[in-house]
Scaffold this active site. Sequence first.
Site, PDB file in Angstrom:
ATOM      1  N   SER A 289      17.195  -0.608   4.123  1.00 46.98           N
ATOM      2  CA  SER A 289      15.844  -1.058   3.861  1.00 46.98           C
ATOM      3  C   SER A 289      14.723  -0.273   4.534  1.00 46.98           C
ATOM      4  O   SER A 289      14.930   0.037   5.801  1.00 46.98           O
ATOM      5  CB  SER A 289      15.767  -2.393   4.297  1.00 46.98           C
ATOM      6  OG  SER A 289      15.058  -2.606   5.652  1.00 46.98           O
ATOM      7  N   ASP A 290      13.682   0.026   3.764  1.00 47.02           N
ATOM      8  CA  ASP A 290      12.664   0.358   4.500  1.00 47.02           C
ATOM      9  C   ASP A 290      11.798  -0.552   5.335  1.00 47.02           C
ATOM     10  O   ASP A 290      12.174  -1.722   5.370  1.00 47.02           O
ATOM     11  CB  ASP A 290      11.465   0.993   3.281  1.00 47.02           C
ATOM     12  CG  ASP A 290      10.411   2.173   3.835  1.00 47.02           C
ATOM     13  OD1 ASP A 290      10.499   2.280   5.197  1.00 47.02           O
ATOM     14  OD2 ASP A 290       9.963   2.907   2.934  1.00 47.02           O
ATOM     15  N   TYR A 291      11.272  -0.178   6.246  1.00 46.64           N
ATOM     16  CA  TYR A 291      10.690  -0.980   7.496  1.00 46.64           C
ATOM     17  C   TYR A 291       9.911  -2.079   6.760  1.00 46.64           C
ATOM     18  O   TYR A 291       8.918  -1.914   6.098  1.00 46.64           O
ATOM     19  CB  TYR A 291       9.868  -0.044   8.405  1.00 46.64           C
ATOM     20  CG  TYR A 291      10.664   0.516   9.270  1.00 46.64           C
ATOM     21  CD1 TYR A 291      11.796   1.217   8.866  1.00 46.64           C
ATOM     22  CD2 TYR A 291      10.084   1.089  10.663  1.00 46.64           C
ATOM     23  CE1 TYR A 291      12.802   1.925  10.013  1.00 46.64           C
ATOM     24  CE2 TYR A 291      10.858   1.515  11.646  1.00 46.64           C
ATOM     25  CZ  TYR A 291      12.089   2.062  11.262  1.00 46.64           C
ATOM     26  OH  TYR A 291      12.945   2.939  12.152  1.00 46.64           O
ATOM     27  N   GLU A 292      10.167  -3.480   6.936  1.00 46.98           N
ATOM     28  CA  GLU A 292       9.936  -4.667   6.707  1.00 46.98           C
ATOM     29  C   GLU A 292      10.121  -4.605   5.005  1.00 46.98           C
ATOM     30  O   GLU A 292       9.202  -5.521   4.481  1.00 46.98           O
ATOM     31  CB  GLU A 292       8.499  -4.643   7.277  1.00 46.98           C
ATOM     32  CG  GLU A 292       8.254  -4.745   8.649  1.00 46.98           C
ATOM     33  CD  GLU A 292       7.099  -5.778   8.970  1.00 46.98           C
ATOM     34  OE1 GLU A 292       6.054  -5.640   8.346  1.00 46.98           O
ATOM     35  OE2 GLU A 292       6.988  -5.683  10.404  1.00 46.98           O
ATOM     36  N   GLY A 293      10.713  -3.927   4.531  1.00 45.67           N
ATOM     37  CA  GLY A 293      10.627  -4.008   3.084  1.00 45.67           C
ATOM     38  C   GLY A 293      11.240  -5.154   2.643  1.00 45.67           C
ATOM     39  O   GLY A 293      11.135  -5.846   1.335  1.00 45.67           O
TER      40      GLY A 293
END
Length: 768
Positions: A289-293
């Site tokens: 996942s992208d950060y906090e996605g």
Amino acid sequence: MQKKLCLFTAFAFVINITSAQIYKNPEAAVAERVKDLLNRMTLEEKVGQMSMNSLKGSMQNPIAYGVCESPFTNINDIASRSIAAKKYAKEKTRLGIPPIQIGECLHGQLAAGATIFPQAIAQGSTWNPALIEKMGSVIAYEASSSGVDQALSPLFDLIRDPRYGRNEECYAEDPYLVSRMGTSFVIGMQGDPSQTINGIGKDKVMCTAKHFAAYSIPVAGINLAPASVGERELRSMFLPPFKDAVQKANIYAVMPAYNEIDGVPAHANHFLLQTILREEWGFKGYVFSDYEGLKHLYTFHHIAKDAEGAAPIGLNSGVDLEAPSPDVYNKLIDLVKSGKVNEALIDSAVARILTIKFKAGLFEKALPDTSALKKRVHTPEHIALSQQIAEESIILLKNDKQLLPLHMNSLKSLAVIGPNANQVQYGDYSSTRDSRSGTTVLNGIKQLTGNKIKINYAKGCALSGPDKSGFAEAITAAKNSDAVIVVLGTTSVVFSGVGWNGHAPESEPKDPFTCGEGYDVTDIDPDGVQRELLQAVYKTGKPVVLVLVHGRPQSISWEKENIPAIVETWYPGERGGNAIANILFGKVNPSGRLTVSIPQSTGHIPVFYNHVASNKGFYHNPGSTEKPGQDYVFSSPDALFPFGYGLSYTSFKYSNLQVSAASFGKNEAITVSVDVTNSGSMAGKEVVQMYLDNKVNSVTTPVMALKGFDKITLKPGETKTVKFTVKPEDIAVWNNNMKLVTEPGMFDVMIARSAEDVVFKKTIEYKE
């Protein structure tokens, strides 16, 4: 005797237990090791593998994490923390599962002490995949020295909107060029795909393809905004680079974008992450996942009420691991226990992560050797490679009356002016903007010219803001000089707290960030009063060379009309000043080519060469202020500078176009060749480009599409033959049934210097 027998029995028991631990046996098949380890894991340990923490933070938990993040510090600190965290995971967690240590490696490892290479947009401008593969290998060598196992790079996004701050992180506007450059980077980092299908070798680092997908075309150019794109355009333009990353480069990880398409966020897009990525393309890696996605699903996109609602959405959609912390996936434990989530889905995700760990050899991998860092990182050879890439990336946009190259024997004095003249600019995902970390344009010129030319320096103005108090000093410097170099541009976000060589962030420049991630603009003209500074210097009547050091294509219509020489450098890395000086004084012949179409103005956005026929309007009667027209009333829709464009200090002649056949069919190919001669007096590099154009299809297609290029070096008078191959898939289209087919018909093969400078055109027929 009885004591010895007890000891022997205990020893035999330990041996028996160890031999039963198949996952610790490097000789066992990866699938067997994964199955064995997964069967031993508790639910909590499985969810731990789907989570991320910092290297330091991972040592506060008895549960092993799947991924740990390198701190944004220096290489020595990163190596020390890597050793501690990996020893902790091996010795202090129940099953001893090592974490994947990730690091940012967009244009060098994001760590003080590592070599800083030119930004990605400059890498693309080299049009030299072999050089970028070599760079990727060096970055992997350096990053692995401090324990990095996986890089959160490269980007396979297309450049389509200069307002968007992250253009600098991308290679090009064209999917074929992005694919060639991106896969070369991945192969350099990971190793040859024939080897990485089985595992990652020594001194190599896994890569992550991002941002999946169509992230770089946000509405209004605002980062994270939705992408307005249909499935056909998505499949034709934005997905092919990712497909090649998977199928040609065997990339180990894919990162979903922050954006949404047609109301579905990428982190919740089963169609993208499962149907296309895994089922159609056969992706065997894991989705990071992208950060906090995942958190965005309820805090930003509002398709879930809370973390408990977001967790099953992400899991069912195909996101295997949550970054940067377990804010969402930690809810999976209770969701499984309450019967709301099937543990088999978690097993599948964890199995993919463990497979990557075994293939990367993490269970057997040696810890970093801190004593070897000086020998492996920021070596003279690596620094020289950074300069070579910079030199091959620099683009000569204009050179009236051969103002360039400058000649030392005809200059007594030279003014070097502008806010980026004595300031390094590396672009985002860099550790510093401290000019002590590299060579500025001013210092590069001074180092090259020595005491042969008097250098008059003046900053003139800041990168942004209205202050003109420095204009007078700049004008004086120009008047007192034989010629003027004006260095304008932008500055991009860096990670605070890093600094250069151990220095605290207070030694960093104070200019506000104007480019990079999260720094989007509504106007792509030069920022602040930079154009006014240039105009004031221009009025002195001295010969002016404009050097652009920036991260986004900017509208330079006035500059093109008035300034005799313009040099595009993007963000050229730590030896950028030396590279620019070598270009300006003819020590190196410029060979960079634009990978983006430069718009005339903000109102022209988007501008890209591979558009459909209707994209440029119907009336074809462009107007001007003096004579209004249509398409547009006061302007043409053309690019200010076209894709593929770039000048040289020498000239090249094209001749003898040869096509192996006038027609071809399924499972066949044709060969296209052309002779290129250096008809000038200086050795140089030429980028020979091949475009294709389908005449008639069942759906609309671009008026031209890049399908081949070759960068060749020629001595004066030398001729080389450049060959390209055209296959049926090169003219394939996604038809009305959303099937990829090659339809019978006529198409043009074009050999060109740029998208607007076609030298030869030949019509070919494809028959079924």
